[in-house]
Design an enzyme around this catalytic site. Structure first.
Site, PDB file in Angstrom:
ATOM      1  N   HIS A 125       1.163   9.142  -1.733  1.00  0.00           N
ATOM      2  CA  HIS A 125       1.030   9.982  -2.923  1.00  0.00           C
ATOM      3  C   HIS A 125       2.414  10.106  -3.549  1.00  0.00           C
ATOM      4  O   HIS A 125       3.431   9.966  -2.861  1.00  0.00           O
ATOM      5  CB  HIS A 125       0.535  11.390  -2.567  1.00  0.00           C
ATOM      6  CG  HIS A 125      -0.828  11.433  -1.970  1.00  0.00           C
ATOM      7  ND1 HIS A 125      -1.976  11.380  -2.721  1.00  0.00           N
ATOM      8  CD2 HIS A 125      -1.236  11.548  -0.675  1.00  0.00           C
ATOM      9  CE1 HIS A 125      -3.035  11.460  -1.922  1.00  0.00           C
ATOM     10  NE2 HIS A 125      -2.611  11.559  -0.675  1.00  0.00           N
ATOM     11  N   ASN A 142     -11.978   4.263  -0.765  1.00  0.00           N
ATOM     12  CA  ASN A 142     -11.923   5.436  -1.650  1.00  0.00           C
ATOM     13  C   ASN A 142     -10.881   5.239  -2.747  1.00  0.00           C
ATOM     14  O   ASN A 142      -9.868   5.925  -2.825  1.00  0.00           O
ATOM     15  CB  ASN A 142     -11.692   6.720  -0.862  1.00  0.00           C
ATOM     16  CG  ASN A 142     -10.571   6.649   0.146  1.00  0.00           C
ATOM     17  OD1 ASN A 142     -10.177   5.573   0.593  1.00  0.00           O
ATOM     18  ND2 ASN A 142     -10.047   7.790   0.517  1.00  0.00           N
ATOM     19  N   ASP A 183      -3.201   4.671   8.778  1.00  0.00           N
ATOM     20  CA  ASP A 183      -3.787   5.503   7.727  1.00  0.00           C
ATOM     21  C   ASP A 183      -2.772   5.685   6.596  1.00  0.00           C
ATOM     22  O   ASP A 183      -2.609   6.770   6.038  1.00  0.00           O
ATOM     23  CB  ASP A 183      -4.252   6.849   8.267  1.00  0.00           C
ATOM     24  CG  ASP A 183      -5.175   7.599   7.308  1.00  0.00           C
ATOM     25  OD1 ASP A 183      -5.575   7.018   6.268  1.00  0.00           O
ATOM     26  OD2 ASP A 183      -5.483   8.778   7.587  1.00  0.00           O
ATOM     27  N   PHE A 213      -4.278   1.438  -0.079  1.00  0.00           N
ATOM     28  CA  PHE A 213      -3.283   0.876  -0.998  1.00  0.00           C
ATOM     29  C   PHE A 213      -3.536   1.296  -2.452  1.00  0.00           C
ATOM     30  O   PHE A 213      -2.817   0.863  -3.350  1.00  0.00           O
ATOM     31  CB  PHE A 213      -3.243  -0.643  -0.861  1.00  0.00           C
ATOM     32  CG  PHE A 213      -2.437  -1.130   0.321  1.00  0.00           C
ATOM     33  CD1 PHE A 213      -1.867  -0.243   1.234  1.00  0.00           C
ATOM     34  CD2 PHE A 213      -2.228  -2.487   0.524  1.00  0.00           C
ATOM     35  CE1 PHE A 213      -1.127  -0.699   2.321  1.00  0.00           C
ATOM     36  CE2 PHE A 213      -1.477  -2.958   1.601  1.00  0.00           C
ATOM     37  CZ  PHE A 213      -0.925  -2.060   2.499  1.00  0.00           C
ATOM     38  N   ARG A 214      -4.558   2.135  -2.688  1.00  0.00           N
ATOM     39  CA  ARG A 214      -4.774   2.851  -3.956  1.00  0.00           C
ATOM     40  C   ARG A 214      -5.145   1.958  -5.135  1.00  0.00           C
ATOM     41  O   ARG A 214      -5.168   2.438  -6.267  1.00  0.00           O
ATOM     42  CB  ARG A 214      -3.527   3.666  -4.332  1.00  0.00           C
ATOM     43  CG  ARG A 214      -2.992   4.597  -3.259  1.00  0.00           C
ATOM     44  CD  ARG A 214      -4.001   5.602  -2.827  1.00  0.00           C
ATOM     45  NE  ARG A 214      -3.395   6.672  -2.022  1.00  0.00           N
ATOM     46  CZ  ARG A 214      -4.100   7.520  -1.297  1.00  0.00           C
ATOM     47  NH1 ARG A 214      -5.420   7.443  -1.261  1.00  0.00           N
ATOM     48  NH2 ARG A 214      -3.488   8.470  -0.601  1.00  0.00           N
TER      49      ARG A 214
END
Length: 445
Positions: free
Chosen positions: A313, A97, A309, A66-67
């Site tokens: 972007h 990450n 997954d 989810f950034r």
């Protein structure tokens, strides 16, 4: 405020059975499950006539990016949890990450605190292994951290763990499940060099599965399985993408398990010509034979869970080929309707789908009181309607990135309502209350 909701005349799907009946929500909990036309013990405040619909446990997606924090131009907890709710997903597990990376117990606590404020569905967070933090991994609270994410191959975020002694230490000492990204970086680097020499500095995306090859996946997955066998660690291999890897797993195993991701079940290398870098992900979408083997494996029990997954972007970052285009795609909002399409195709039964996306994620990660339609469990539910065709257009996309590789696809199932902890977070095309927030799930360990 005390509230009772009676969902009646639905087809309930749970623990390998489907039956017409009713379910009663009391506050945040499943209070009653009734078969046939049986009535609740007491009148409800709200009655939902679900005639023609299927009532499933809410989907538990144990693999999303989810950034948030640090990459929120692509996505954030608010936008992607709205996408989850719109897709019938009531719990997500987010990967480490991010910026900064989630590599200490304190990092996990910070993400949990942020999710309480911003997430519209339930949540859990992985702690990431690195070449330098193996000792710290033993200090996490096993009831609050869903697992250890171990990148045994380089991917987005530069969290590769490639020191043999560190890998063994992680496996030997893990008190919670290890989830691995398995690709051999040496093989990938050699394949990339060869492709660049032949096709130029940014080879066309159709060569992505040549670079991130079957051999790269198999060699790394075999190593992870071997380490788990030698140490007794609880291993869950993420996004298995090849038929060859599937030979490393036993049906219905409880200690060494495999995940398939929706992109590898939907697409094959033939789709690069049509969709290009929109379906570029790591590991790569591979051959039709691999896709078909994965479909058989989700039906047979060789694969235990299906996740997404989900890795958004900005579309401008998806331009280019094997080098320049970013790897990853948004998928959380459309995973359930996509898998219900595979039910219509006869790939899996709807009962098996519920096991793969609801029951088994709860069992593999030992989630407390979620993932099943059981009295006393939390009321995380999704109501879906069959034979209701609709076509995906960009205006339906909740993810911040605003695009999907599935645009233009017609789905034949529709998400009617999503209940999270008994609250209707999504209702017929609308997020119902952006002030509602989910909860951290806990683990019975």
């Amino acid at each position: 405020m005390h509230r009772k909701i009676h969902i009646k005349n639905a087809t309930l799907v749970n623990e390998d059975r489907s039956f017409v009946g009713s379910l009663v929500i009391e506050d945040d909990t499943i209070a009653e499950i009734l078969e046939g036309g049986a009535e609740p013990a007491a009148p409800a405040d709200e009655v939902v006539d679900a005639t023609g619909c299927y009532l499933l446990p809410g989907v538990i997606d144990t693999h999303v990016h989810f950034r948030d924090p640090g990459l929120t131009d692509k996505a954030d907890l608010d936008s992607e949890s709205r996408a989850a709710a719109a897709g019938g997903v009531t719990t997500f597990f987010d990967m480490p990450n991010t910026l900064p990376q989630t590599v200490t117990p304190a990092d996990v606590e910070k993400k949990l605190a942020a999710a309480y404020v911003h997430s519209h569905v339930n949540f859990g967070f992985f702690i990431g292994a690195t070449n330098a933090n193996a000792a710290l991994l033993n200090h996490v609270n096993p009831r609050r951290v869903c697992g250890i994410k171990l990148f045994m191959g380089a991917s987005t975020g530069d969290m590769l763990v490639d020191k043999p002694a560190v890998l063994r230490e992680v496996f030997e000492n893990a008190r919670i499940p290890i989830v691995t990204h398995c690709e051999d970086s040496r093989i990938i680097n050699a394949n990339m060099a060869a492709c660049k020499e032949q096709y130029g500095p940014d080879p066309d995306v159709r060569y992505h599965p040549v670079i991130r090859s079957e051999e790269a996946c198999y060699k790394s997955t075999a190593r992870a399985v071997r380490l788990a066998q030698e140490t007794g660690a609880r291993l869950h291999v993420a996004h298995v993408s090849t038929a060859r890897e599937l030979k490393l797993f036993r049906p219905n195993s409880r200690r060494i398990t495999a995940e398939a991701c929706v992109p590898h079940l939907l697409f094959s290398d033939r789709d690069y010509a049509r969709l290009g870098s929109r379906i570029k992900c790591n590991p790569a979408v591979k051959t039709e034979a691999d896709r078909d083997a994965l479909r058989k494996a989700i039906a047979s029990g060789v694969v235990s869970t299906v996740a997404t997954d989900h890795a958004p972007h900005q579309l401008c970052e998806k331009q280019g080929g094997c080098v320049r285009a970013a790897s990853g795609m948004p998928m959380v909002q459309f995973s359930l309707v996509s898998m219900l399409g595979l039910v219509d195709e006869g790939v899996v039964s709807i009962e098996r789908l519920v096991r793969l996306m609801c029951h088994n994620p709860a069992t593999v990660f030992q989630i407390e009181n979620r993932g099943f339609l059981r009295e006393g469990y939390k009321a995380d539910l999704v109501l879906v309607r069959p034979k209701s065709p609709w076509t995906l257009t960009p205006n339906r996309i909740e993810s911040k990135c605003g695009w999907s590789p599935l645009e233009g696809r017609t789905f034949r199932w529709k998400i009617e309502k999503t209940y999270c902890n008994g609250f209707a977070v999504y209702n017929r095309g609308m997020i119902t209350d952006t002030d509602y927030h989910g909860r951290a799930v806990t683990f019975d360990r």
